[in-house]
Design an enzyme around this catalytic site. Structure first.
Site, PDB file in Angstrom:
ATOM      1  N   HIS A  14       1.128  -1.508  -0.038  1.00  0.00           N
ATOM      2  CA  HIS A  14       0.007  -0.232  -0.109  1.00  0.00           C
ATOM      3  C   HIS A  14       1.323   1.149   0.052  1.00  0.00           C
ATOM      4  O   HIS A  14       2.266   0.862   0.080  1.00  0.00           O
ATOM      5  CB  HIS A  14      -1.092   0.055   1.398  1.00  0.00           C
ATOM      6  CG  HIS A  14      -0.956  -0.051   2.765  1.00  0.00           C
ATOM      7  ND1 HIS A  14      -0.884   0.791   3.264  1.00  0.00           N
ATOM      8  CD2 HIS A  14       0.784   0.023   3.170  1.00  0.00           C
ATOM      9  CE1 HIS A  14      -0.842   0.729   4.676  1.00  0.00           C
ATOM     10  NE2 HIS A  14       0.822   0.438   4.668  1.00  0.00           N
ATOM     11  N   CYS A  33       6.040   6.248   4.590  1.00  0.00           N
ATOM     12  CA  CYS A  33       4.424   5.606   4.011  1.00  0.00           C
ATOM     13  C   CYS A  33       3.704   5.977   3.060  1.00  0.00           C
ATOM     14  O   CYS A  33       3.365   5.568   2.168  1.00  0.00           O
ATOM     15  CB  CYS A  33       3.257   5.322   5.015  1.00  0.00           C
ATOM     16  SG  CYS A  33       3.535   4.067   6.315  1.00  0.00           S
ATOM     17  N   HIS A  39       4.676   0.053  -0.483  1.00  0.00           N
ATOM     18  CA  HIS A  39       5.380  -0.401   0.801  1.00  0.00           C
ATOM     19  C   HIS A  39       4.744  -2.455   1.061  1.00  0.00           C
ATOM     20  O   HIS A  39       3.294  -1.876   0.037  1.00  0.00           O
ATOM     21  CB  HIS A  39       6.243  -0.371   1.453  1.00  0.00           C
ATOM     22  CG  HIS A  39       5.575   0.831   1.962  1.00  0.00           C
ATOM     23  ND1 HIS A  39       4.805   1.856   2.091  1.00  0.00           N
ATOM     24  CD2 HIS A  39       4.608  -0.016   3.442  1.00  0.00           C
ATOM     25  CE1 HIS A  39       4.453   2.465   3.744  1.00  0.00           C
ATOM     26  NE2 HIS A  39       4.043   1.092   4.037  1.00  0.00           N
ATOM     27  N   HIS A  41       3.834  -4.857   3.529  1.00  0.00           N
ATOM     28  CA  HIS A  41       3.320  -5.684   5.163  1.00  0.00           C
ATOM     29  C   HIS A  41       2.903  -7.244   5.468  1.00  0.00           C
ATOM     30  O   HIS A  41       2.135  -7.501   4.342  1.00  0.00           O
ATOM     31  CB  HIS A  41       1.846  -5.056   5.448  1.00  0.00           C
ATOM     32  CG  HIS A  41       3.290  -3.350   6.082  1.00  0.00           C
ATOM     33  ND1 HIS A  41       3.575  -2.837   7.022  1.00  0.00           N
ATOM     34  CD2 HIS A  41       2.810  -2.269   5.304  1.00  0.00           C
ATOM     35  CE1 HIS A  41       3.367  -1.685   6.652  1.00  0.00           C
ATOM     36  NE2 HIS A  41       2.824  -1.184   6.119  1.00  0.00           N
ATOM     37  N   ASP A  78      -4.905 -10.674  -0.703  1.00  0.00           N
ATOM     38  CA  ASP A  78      -3.035 -12.037  -0.501  1.00  0.00           C
ATOM     39  C   ASP A  78      -2.658 -11.280  -1.699  1.00  0.00           C
ATOM     40  O   ASP A  78      -3.456 -11.222  -2.597  1.00  0.00           O
ATOM     41  CB  ASP A  78      -3.387 -12.677   0.217  1.00  0.00           C
ATOM     42  CG  ASP A  78      -1.867 -13.517  -0.171  1.00  0.00           C
ATOM     43  OD1 ASP A  78      -0.987 -13.197   0.946  1.00  0.00           O
ATOM     44  OD2 ASP A  78      -1.713 -14.525  -0.068  1.00  0.00           O
ATOM     45  N   HIS A  79      -0.973 -10.464  -1.155  1.00  0.00           N
ATOM     46  CA  HIS A  79      -0.463 -10.203  -2.765  1.00  0.00           C
ATOM     47  C   HIS A  79      -0.829  -9.578  -3.668  1.00  0.00           C
ATOM     48  O   HIS A  79      -0.941  -9.116  -4.891  1.00  0.00           O
ATOM     49  CB  HIS A  79      -0.289 -11.398  -3.294  1.00  0.00           C
ATOM     50  CG  HIS A  79       0.977 -12.750  -2.587  1.00  0.00           C
ATOM     51  ND1 HIS A  79       0.681 -13.040  -1.785  1.00  0.00           N
ATOM     52  CD2 HIS A  79       2.601 -12.245  -2.734  1.00  0.00           C
ATOM     53  CE1 HIS A  79       1.920 -13.439  -0.988  1.00  0.00           C
ATOM     54  NE2 HIS A  79       3.264 -12.947  -1.634  1.00  0.00           N
ATOM     55  N   GLU A 124      -0.321  -4.400  11.632  1.00  0.00           N
ATOM     56  CA  GLU A 124       0.269  -3.965  10.532  1.00  0.00           C
ATOM     57  C   GLU A 124       1.388  -4.550  10.858  1.00  0.00           C
ATOM     58  O   GLU A 124       2.432  -5.296   9.904  1.00  0.00           O
ATOM     59  CB  GLU A 124      -0.135  -2.840  10.254  1.00  0.00           C
ATOM     60  CG  GLU A 124       0.419  -2.576   8.984  1.00  0.00           C
ATOM     61  CD  GLU A 124       0.490  -0.637   8.796  1.00  0.00           C
ATOM     62  OE1 GLU A 124      -0.008  -0.306   7.372  1.00  0.00           O
ATOM     63  OE2 GLU A 124       0.850  -0.324  10.257  1.00  0.00           O
TER      64      GLU A 124
HETATM   65 NI    NI Z   1       2.731   0.127   5.900  1.00  0.00          NI
END
Ligand code: NI
Length: 135
Positions: A14, A33, A39, A41, A78-79, A124
């Site tokens: 995100h 961010c 990036h 998580h 997911d992904h 997160e």
């Molecule tokens: Ni983040």
């Protein structure tokens, strides 16, 4: 009344950014961010249901809950890129707070389990977690 919590994991990327602010304001508000290309998580999702054990001695069958979470949530997250791939987050900042609300919406859209969805907890990083009451 009793609760059952099952833990799931998914990876997603995100970027925190809002069109309501200038690039400079976004950078100030969201810091790293806000980096342009995002990036990732490894999210940990805890889904808690509430009910009384039925004739089977269980609140719900684990497999039934797993199937529901997998179909309604995990396969959509997911992904994925949370900014682009998740309709429930369109027009929203892809914070974990908004992600928790999106997951509640995704689960409640077709909830057929005999137990009530009590809360959704999403972590997160190992330093932050968000708990959403969904009763
Ligand atoms: Ni983040």
């Amino acid at each position: 009344m009793m609760t059952l919590t099952r833990r799931y994991r998914f990876a997603a990327s995100h970027r925190l950014n809002t069109d309501a602010l200038t690039p400079e304001q976004n950078a100030r508000l969201y810091g790293k961010c806000n980096n342009p290309f995002g990036h990732g998580h490894d999210y940990v999702l805890d889904v808690t249901v509430e009910g009384a054990p039925g004739a089977s001695g269980q609140i719900v069958q684990r497999e039934t809950l797993d199937q529901c979470v997998s179909q309604q949530v995990l396969r959509h997250l997911d992904h994925r890129n949370l900014n682009c791939d998740v309709p429930e987050l369109h027009g929203k900042v892809a914070t974990t707070e908004n992600l928790a609300l999106a997951i509640e919406k995704m689960l409640k859209a077709s909830w057929t389990l005999p137990a009530k969805l009590a809360h959704v907890r999403i972590s997160e990083t190992d330093r932050n977690a968000f708990l959403l009451e969904t009763r």
